[in-house]
Design an enzyme around this catalytic site. Structure first.
Site, PDB file in Angstrom:
ATOM      1  N   ASN A 134     -34.082  15.364 -47.639  1.00 33.51           N
ATOM      2  CA  ASN A 134     -33.491  14.104 -47.173  1.00 33.51           C
ATOM      3  C   ASN A 134     -32.253  14.473 -46.364  1.00 33.51           C
ATOM      4  O   ASN A 134     -31.208  14.776 -46.930  1.00 33.51           O
ATOM      5  CB  ASN A 134     -33.124  13.225 -48.380  1.00 33.51           C
ATOM      6  CG  ASN A 134     -32.442  11.937 -47.945  1.00 33.51           C
ATOM      7  OD1 ASN A 134     -32.352  11.655 -46.754  1.00 33.51           O
ATOM      8  ND2 ASN A 134     -31.958  11.169 -48.905  1.00 33.51           N
ATOM      9  N   TRP A 135     -32.430  14.449 -45.056  1.00 32.05           N
ATOM     10  CA  TRP A 135     -31.319  14.866 -44.183  1.00 32.05           C
ATOM     11  C   TRP A 135     -30.187  13.845 -44.134  1.00 32.05           C
ATOM     12  O   TRP A 135     -29.124  14.124 -43.588  1.00 32.05           O
ATOM     13  CB  TRP A 135     -31.838  15.102 -42.752  1.00 32.05           C
ATOM     14  CG  TRP A 135     -32.592  16.380 -42.568  1.00 32.05           C
ATOM     15  CD1 TRP A 135     -32.842  17.340 -43.508  1.00 32.05           C
ATOM     16  CD2 TRP A 135     -33.193  16.848 -41.350  1.00 32.05           C
ATOM     17  NE1 TRP A 135     -33.564  18.373 -42.958  1.00 32.05           N
ATOM     18  CE2 TRP A 135     -33.793  18.092 -41.630  1.00 32.05           C
ATOM     19  CE3 TRP A 135     -33.290  16.339 -40.057  1.00 32.05           C
ATOM     20  CZ2 TRP A 135     -34.469  18.834 -40.661  1.00 32.05           C
ATOM     21  CZ3 TRP A 135     -33.964  17.064 -39.095  1.00 32.05           C
ATOM     22  CH2 TRP A 135     -34.544  18.304 -39.394  1.00 32.05           C
ATOM     23  N   LYS A 136     -30.468  12.646 -44.645  1.00 32.93           N
ATOM     24  CA  LYS A 136     -29.471  11.565 -44.572  1.00 32.93           C
ATOM     25  C   LYS A 136     -29.012  11.402 -43.117  1.00 32.93           C
ATOM     26  O   LYS A 136     -29.816  11.618 -42.204  1.00 32.93           O
ATOM     27  CB  LYS A 136     -28.325  11.823 -45.550  1.00 32.93           C
ATOM     28  CG  LYS A 136     -28.871  12.081 -46.968  1.00 32.93           C
ATOM     29  CD  LYS A 136     -27.843  12.074 -48.049  1.00 32.93           C
ATOM     30  CE  LYS A 136     -28.529  12.306 -49.398  1.00 32.93           C
ATOM     31  NZ  LYS A 136     -27.622  12.228 -50.535  1.00 32.93           N
ATOM     32  N   HIS A 188     -33.286   4.207 -51.664  1.00 26.82           N
ATOM     33  CA  HIS A 188     -32.256   5.204 -51.997  1.00 26.82           C
ATOM     34  C   HIS A 188     -30.960   4.484 -52.361  1.00 26.82           C
ATOM     35  O   HIS A 188     -30.569   3.525 -51.692  1.00 26.82           O
ATOM     36  CB  HIS A 188     -32.026   6.148 -50.810  1.00 26.82           C
ATOM     37  CG  HIS A 188     -31.250   7.366 -51.208  1.00 26.82           C
ATOM     38  ND1 HIS A 188     -29.894   7.323 -51.478  1.00 26.82           N
ATOM     39  CD2 HIS A 188     -31.628   8.644 -51.421  1.00 26.82           C
ATOM     40  CE1 HIS A 188     -29.476   8.533 -51.828  1.00 26.82           C
ATOM     41  NE2 HIS A 188     -30.527   9.358 -51.802  1.00 26.82           N
ATOM     42  N   GLU A 218     -27.958   5.148 -51.876  1.00 32.02           N
ATOM     43  CA  GLU A 218     -26.930   5.072 -50.826  1.00 32.02           C
ATOM     44  C   GLU A 218     -27.168   3.865 -49.930  1.00 32.02           C
ATOM     45  O   GLU A 218     -26.234   3.349 -49.328  1.00 32.02           O
ATOM     46  CB  GLU A 218     -26.910   6.373 -50.004  1.00 32.02           C
ATOM     47  CG  GLU A 218     -26.244   7.498 -50.780  1.00 32.02           C
ATOM     48  CD  GLU A 218     -26.592   8.884 -50.274  1.00 32.02           C
ATOM     49  OE1 GLU A 218     -27.272   9.017 -49.229  1.00 32.02           O
ATOM     50  OE2 GLU A 218     -26.205   9.853 -50.947  1.00 32.02           O
ATOM     51  N   GLU A 224     -33.278   9.801 -59.390  1.00 33.12           N
ATOM     52  CA  GLU A 224     -32.025  10.256 -58.788  1.00 33.12           C
ATOM     53  C   GLU A 224     -30.863   9.584 -59.502  1.00 33.12           C
ATOM     54  O   GLU A 224     -30.436   8.487 -59.091  1.00 33.12           O
ATOM     55  CB  GLU A 224     -31.979   9.848 -57.308  1.00 33.12           C
ATOM     56  CG  GLU A 224     -33.079  10.459 -56.476  1.00 33.12           C
ATOM     57  CD  GLU A 224     -32.581  10.809 -55.087  1.00 33.12           C
ATOM     58  OE1 GLU A 224     -32.912  11.904 -54.625  1.00 33.12           O
ATOM     59  OE2 GLU A 224     -31.841  10.022 -54.469  1.00 33.12           O
ATOM     60  N   GLY A 244     -24.860  14.191 -54.595  1.00 33.68           N
ATOM     61  CA  GLY A 244     -23.745  14.677 -53.791  1.00 33.68           C
ATOM     62  C   GLY A 244     -22.509  15.073 -54.588  1.00 33.68           C
ATOM     63  O   GLY A 244     -21.439  15.252 -54.026  1.00 33.68           O
ATOM     64  N   SER A 267     -28.067  16.807 -56.507  1.00 36.88           N
ATOM     65  CA  SER A 267     -27.405  18.111 -56.621  1.00 36.88           C
ATOM     66  C   SER A 267     -28.339  19.257 -57.003  1.00 36.88           C
ATOM     67  O   SER A 267     -27.936  20.186 -57.712  1.00 36.88           O
ATOM     68  CB  SER A 267     -26.223  18.028 -57.597  1.00 36.88           C
ATOM     69  OG  SER A 267     -25.221  17.178 -57.069  1.00 36.88           O
TER      70      SER A 267
END
Ligand code: 13P
Length: 260
Positions: A12-14, A98, A100, A170, A176, A215
């Protein structure tokens, strides 16, 4: 796309990358990760780079996709990107829900459920993210929280929709932060998710993959990949470093090879 891979590792490159950096990263991925016999590698990039993924990965075993889709199929929805558009660029996977996004844009469980179904309808594999906050874990609520996230989809569409889908556990406190779930915490939650689907639809549970995200790094990858009911990982930061991502994928490959 491999049919027989037991493990799946998703980058997941975000919101990272540019054409030049992506090319270097993808070339490194291809050198080391194309043709892993037991692991499906997937790259989820920002939308503008899907064409780049398509041209660089088309002749490889590495699959690609996006990090979000519209819940609607088409129409006057400025700024949205549809499942069909993702398919147009060869995407096979899409991350849904997700934290985020769901936190920043107040996405409801119903919205996420609709995105999950629209992905399935158009032949994309949804990678549904579920997980609890630190406060919820400290209150011992983690299973209730994840159950509620899954129940919305089950209530709206039935448990059978989890066949050939992916759920990624997650924990929000692990994303992160450098603080991954322990293997014991992951074991408990992966069993909970598996059993929750299996009591409703055993066949669907068999065809569901459950990943761990939060992580994951080269040091902890192996101990997380061997967790029972863990079918792989969803990797953020370490997917931007070719060497670290390769080491994580190789840990998955080693485990799925020994599971054979
Ligand atoms: P990190 O691997 O950077 O913790 O991110 C995890 C994640 O959010 C994957 O979707």
């Amino acid at each position: 796309m491999k049919k027989t891979a037991q493990k799946m590792v998703v980058a997941n490159w975000k919101m990272h990358g540019n054409l030049k950096q992506n090319q270097t990263l993808l070339e490194a991925y291809i050198r080391t990760l194309d043709n892993l016999p037991h692991t499906q590698v997937v790259v989820c990039a920002p939308y503008p780079y899907l064409a780049q993924l398509q041209s660089l990965l088309a002749d490889t075993d590495i699959a690609w996709g996006a990090q979000n889709i519209a819940k609607m199929e088409r129409g006057a929805y400025t700024g949205e990107v549809s499942a069909e558009m993702l398919r147009d660029f060869g995407s096979t996977h899409v991350i849904i829900g997700h934290s985020e996004r769901s936190t920043a844009y107040c996405e409801s469980d119903e919205n996420i459920a609709q995105k999950f179904m629209v992905a399935k309808k158009h032949g994309l594999t949804p990678i549904l993210c579920v997980g609890e906050t630190l406060i919820e874990r400290e209150a011992g609520m983690q299973e209730n929280v994840v159950a509620k996230q899954l129940d919305t989809i089950i209530r709206m569409y039935g448990a059978q929709v989890f066949a050939d889908a992916v759920i990624s556990y997650e924990p929000i406190w692990a994303i992160g932060t450098g603080l991954a779930a322990t293997p014991a915490q992951a074991t408990e939650m992966h069993k909970f998710i598996h059993d929750k689907i299996a009591v409703l639809d055993e066949a669907a549970a068999k065809r569901l993959k459950i990943l761990y995200g939060g992580s994951v790094n080269p040091q902890n990858a192996l101990q997380l990949m061997v967790v029972k009911n863990c079918d792989g990982g969803l990797i953020g930061r370490c997917s931007l470093n070719a060497q670290e991502f390769e080491q994580i994928c190789m840990a998955a490959e080693r485990v799925s090879q020994s599971d054979e």
